[in-house]
Motif scaffolding. Structure first.
Motif, PDB file in Angstrom:
ATOM      1  N   PRO A 192       0.776  -1.247  -0.100  1.00  0.00           N
ATOM      2  CA  PRO A 192       0.084   0.097   0.024  1.00  0.00           C
ATOM      3  C   PRO A 192       0.777   1.382   0.011  1.00  0.00           C
ATOM      4  CG  PRO A 192       0.249  -0.776   2.258  1.00  0.00           C
ATOM      5  CD  PRO A 192       0.916  -1.775   1.413  1.00  0.00           C
ATOM      6  N   GLN A 193       0.224   2.403   0.115  1.00  0.00           N
ATOM      7  CA  GLN A 193       1.168   3.760  -0.028  1.00  0.00           C
ATOM      8  C   GLN A 193       1.440   4.115   1.497  1.00  0.00           C
ATOM      9  OE1 GLN A 193      -1.664   6.669  -1.868  1.00  0.00           O
ATOM     10  NE2 GLN A 193      -0.247   6.781  -3.608  1.00  0.00           N
ATOM     11  N   ALA A 194       0.540   3.777   2.178  1.00  0.00           N
ATOM     12  CA  ALA A 194       0.786   3.771   3.711  1.00  0.00           C
ATOM     13  C   ALA A 194       0.388   2.606   4.723  1.00  0.00           C
ATOM     14  CB  ALA A 194       0.293   5.094   4.282  1.00  0.00           C
ATOM     15  N   LEU A 195       1.149   2.342   5.508  1.00  0.00           N
ATOM     16  CA  LEU A 195       0.969   1.022   6.375  1.00  0.00           C
ATOM     17  C   LEU A 195       1.119   1.564   8.015  1.00  0.00           C
ATOM     18  CD1 LEU A 195       0.243  -1.863   6.563  1.00  0.00           C
ATOM     19  CD2 LEU A 195       2.591  -2.346   6.084  1.00  0.00           C
ATOM     20  N   SER A 196       0.285   1.124   8.809  1.00  0.00           N
ATOM     21  CA  SER A 196       0.469   1.424  10.105  1.00  0.00           C
ATOM     22  C   SER A 196       0.186   0.175  10.877  1.00  0.00           C
ATOM     23  CB  SER A 196      -0.402   2.598  10.676  1.00  0.00           C
ATOM     24  OG  SER A 196      -0.210   2.884  11.824  1.00  0.00           O
ATOM     25  N   ILE A 197       1.282  -0.166  11.779  1.00  0.00           N
ATOM     26  CA  ILE A 197       1.176  -1.287  12.534  1.00  0.00           C
ATOM     27  C   ILE A 197       1.856  -1.014  13.932  1.00  0.00           C
ATOM     28  CG2 ILE A 197       1.354  -2.837  10.557  1.00  0.00           C
ATOM     29  CD1 ILE A 197       4.292  -3.454  11.170  1.00  0.00           C
ATOM     30  N   GLN A 198       1.682  -2.087  14.776  1.00  0.00           N
ATOM     31  CA  GLN A 198       2.166  -2.212  16.171  1.00  0.00           C
ATOM     32  C   GLN A 198       3.421  -2.753  16.193  1.00  0.00           C
ATOM     33  OE1 GLN A 198      -0.786   0.279  17.792  1.00  0.00           O
ATOM     34  NE2 GLN A 198       0.831  -0.580  19.186  1.00  0.00           N
ATOM     35  N   GLU A 199       4.216  -2.353  17.098  1.00  0.00           N
ATOM     36  CA  GLU A 199       5.406  -2.986  17.288  1.00  0.00           C
ATOM     37  C   GLU A 199       5.238  -4.274  17.572  1.00  0.00           C
ATOM     38  OE1 GLU A 199       7.827  -1.331  20.277  1.00  0.00           O
ATOM     39  OE2 GLU A 199       9.610  -0.875  19.058  1.00  0.00           O
ATOM     40  N   GLY A 200       6.106  -5.213  16.831  1.00  0.00           N
ATOM     41  CA  GLY A 200       6.151  -6.570  16.931  1.00  0.00           C
ATOM     42  C   GLY A 200       5.320  -7.352  15.975  1.00  0.00           C
ATOM     43  N   GLU A 201       4.513  -6.713  15.198  1.00  0.00           N
ATOM     44  CA  GLU A 201       3.617  -7.277  14.209  1.00  0.00           C
ATOM     45  C   GLU A 201       4.518  -7.286  12.726  1.00  0.00           C
ATOM     46  OE1 GLU A 201      -0.687  -5.748  15.346  1.00  0.00           O
ATOM     47  OE2 GLU A 201       0.348  -4.625  13.773  1.00  0.00           O
ATOM     48  N   ASN A 202       3.980  -8.040  11.841  1.00  0.00           N
ATOM     49  CA  ASN A 202       4.635  -8.179  10.521  1.00  0.00           C
ATOM     50  C   ASN A 202       4.203  -7.168   9.719  1.00  0.00           C
ATOM     51  OD1 ASN A 202       6.036 -10.253  11.669  1.00  0.00           O
ATOM     52  ND2 ASN A 202       4.558 -11.799  10.648  1.00  0.00           N
ATOM     53  N   ALA A 203       5.143  -6.719   8.738  1.00  0.00           N
ATOM     54  CA  ALA A 203       4.774  -5.712   7.714  1.00  0.00           C
ATOM     55  C   ALA A 203       5.152  -6.104   6.509  1.00  0.00           C
ATOM     56  CB  ALA A 203       5.431  -4.355   7.903  1.00  0.00           C
ATOM     57  N   THR A 204       4.091  -6.178   5.539  1.00  0.00           N
ATOM     58  CA  THR A 204       4.308  -6.677   4.136  1.00  0.00           C
ATOM     59  C   THR A 204       3.835  -5.522   3.133  1.00  0.00           C
ATOM     60  OG1 THR A 204       3.798  -8.925   4.709  1.00  0.00           O
ATOM     61  CG2 THR A 204       3.646  -8.127   2.418  1.00  0.00           C
ATOM     62  N   MET A 205       4.831  -5.245   2.283  1.00  0.00           N
ATOM     63  CA  MET A 205       4.485  -4.220   1.209  1.00  0.00           C
ATOM     64  C   MET A 205       4.810  -5.113  -0.136  1.00  0.00           C
ATOM     65  SD  MET A 205       7.381  -1.733   2.817  1.00  0.00           S
ATOM     66  CE  MET A 205       7.170  -2.485   4.344  1.00  0.00           C
ATOM     67  N   ASN A 206       4.225  -4.434  -1.139  1.00  0.00           N
ATOM     68  CA  ASN A 206       4.262  -5.075  -2.413  1.00  0.00           C
ATOM     69  C   ASN A 206       4.641  -4.181  -3.370  1.00  0.00           C
ATOM     70  OD1 ASN A 206       2.840  -7.860  -1.664  1.00  0.00           O
ATOM     71  ND2 ASN A 206       1.378  -6.129  -1.207  1.00  0.00           N
ATOM     72  N   CYS A 207       5.479  -4.635  -4.578  1.00  0.00           N
ATOM     73  CA  CYS A 207       5.831  -3.926  -5.527  1.00  0.00           C
ATOM     74  C   CYS A 207       5.594  -4.676  -6.811  1.00  0.00           C
ATOM     75  CB  CYS A 207       7.359  -3.677  -5.604  1.00  0.00           C
ATOM     76  SG  CYS A 207       8.204  -3.183  -6.703  1.00  0.00           S
ATOM     77  N   SER A 208       4.961  -3.715  -7.744  1.00  0.00           N
ATOM     78  CA  SER A 208       4.788  -4.143  -9.313  1.00  0.00           C
ATOM     79  C   SER A 208       5.654  -3.471 -10.111  1.00  0.00           C
ATOM     80  CB  SER A 208       3.355  -4.063  -9.527  1.00  0.00           C
ATOM     81  OG  SER A 208       2.980  -2.761  -9.470  1.00  0.00           O
ATOM     82  N   TYR A 209       6.012  -4.082 -11.242  1.00  0.00           N
ATOM     83  CA  TYR A 209       6.946  -3.229 -12.141  1.00  0.00           C
ATOM     84  C   TYR A 209       6.628  -3.944 -13.685  1.00  0.00           C
ATOM     85  CZ  TYR A 209       9.302  -7.775 -12.140  1.00  0.00           C
ATOM     86  OH  TYR A 209       9.375  -9.145 -12.012  1.00  0.00           O
TER      87      TYR A 209
END
Lengths: 110, 117
Positions: free
Chosen positions: A8-25
């Motif tokens: 996503p353009q922006a992602l907000s999570i709590q400490e300890g959680e996992n964060a996933t971001m994607n990229c397309s080309y």
């Protein structure tokens, strides 16, 4: 126009959680790289995955690449407040000139 | 030096003035890149040097933009007759640049934030 687009353009999570971001080309690639940028600073290289690789790990980072879908994902496990930054994918072309997406802004709340 | 150094960090200029932005790459790095980064967007390629040779300047927005690297180390990006749309962060990056450069990471400076009033 940008070669890569992050989601996503922006992602907000709590400490300890996992964060996933994607990229397309859009075009074929030799490799794909991920960079991090802290506010007001330059970009820092995180990890490179080659076109013949499907997955790569570095510490708490896991990157996947699907060349058939022209997409990549960056997973940050057990996130920390210090991971708060913008994350960009980049695809180098001739002579290493890189094309960057517009990034995902990650906020990790303590 | 330990990293890529850019100066000044901040530059405010009036529309129509000329500005010069400096980049000191990592010692020994052959390749040097300039990028322009607008607020909330990713870096956009401007130009690329291999040693003193400017091999690609396809990203320079207009002939008001000029870059040089006369001795193959320090580089200067000059913008003449600045306009408001030139306001952005200008990033410099260097890489080792020997052999195949496609898989070499770029090392970035912290940029120059240019504001045109």
């Amino acid at each position: 126009s940008q070669q890569g687009e992050e989601d996503p353009q922006a992602l907000s999570i709590q400490e300890g959680e996992n964060a996933t971001m994607n990229c397309s080309y859009k075009t074929s690639i030799n490799n794909l790289q991920w960079y991090r940028q802290n506010s007001g600073r330059g970009l820092v290289h995180l990890i490179l995955i080659r076109s013949n690789e499907r997955e790569k790990h570095s510490g708490r980072l896991r990157v996947t690449l699907d060349t058939s879908k022209k997409s990549s994902s960056l997973l940050i496990t057990a996130s920390r407040a210090a991971d708060t930054a913008s994350y960009f994918c980049a695809t180098p072309s001739w002579a290493g000139k890189s094309t960057f997406g517009d990034g995902t802004t990650l906020t990790v709340k303590p | 030096g330990a990293g890529v150094s850019q100066s000044p960090r901040y530059k405010v200029a009036k529309r129509g003035q000329d500005v010069a932005l400096r980049c000191d790459p990592i010692s020994g790095h052959v390749s040097l890149f300039w990028y322009q980064q607008a607020l909330g967007q990713g870096p956009e390629f401007l130009t690329y040097f291999q040693n003193e040779a400017q091999l690609d300047k396809s990203g320079l927005p207009s002939d008001r933009f000029f870059a040089e690297r006369p001795e193959g180390s320090v580089s200067t990006l000059k913008i003449q007759r600045t306009q408001q749309e030139d306001s952005a962060v200008y990033l410099c990056a260097s890489s080792l640049g020997t052999g195949t450069t496609l898989d070499q990471p770029q090392h970035f400076g912290d940029g120059t934030r240019l504001s045109i009033l």
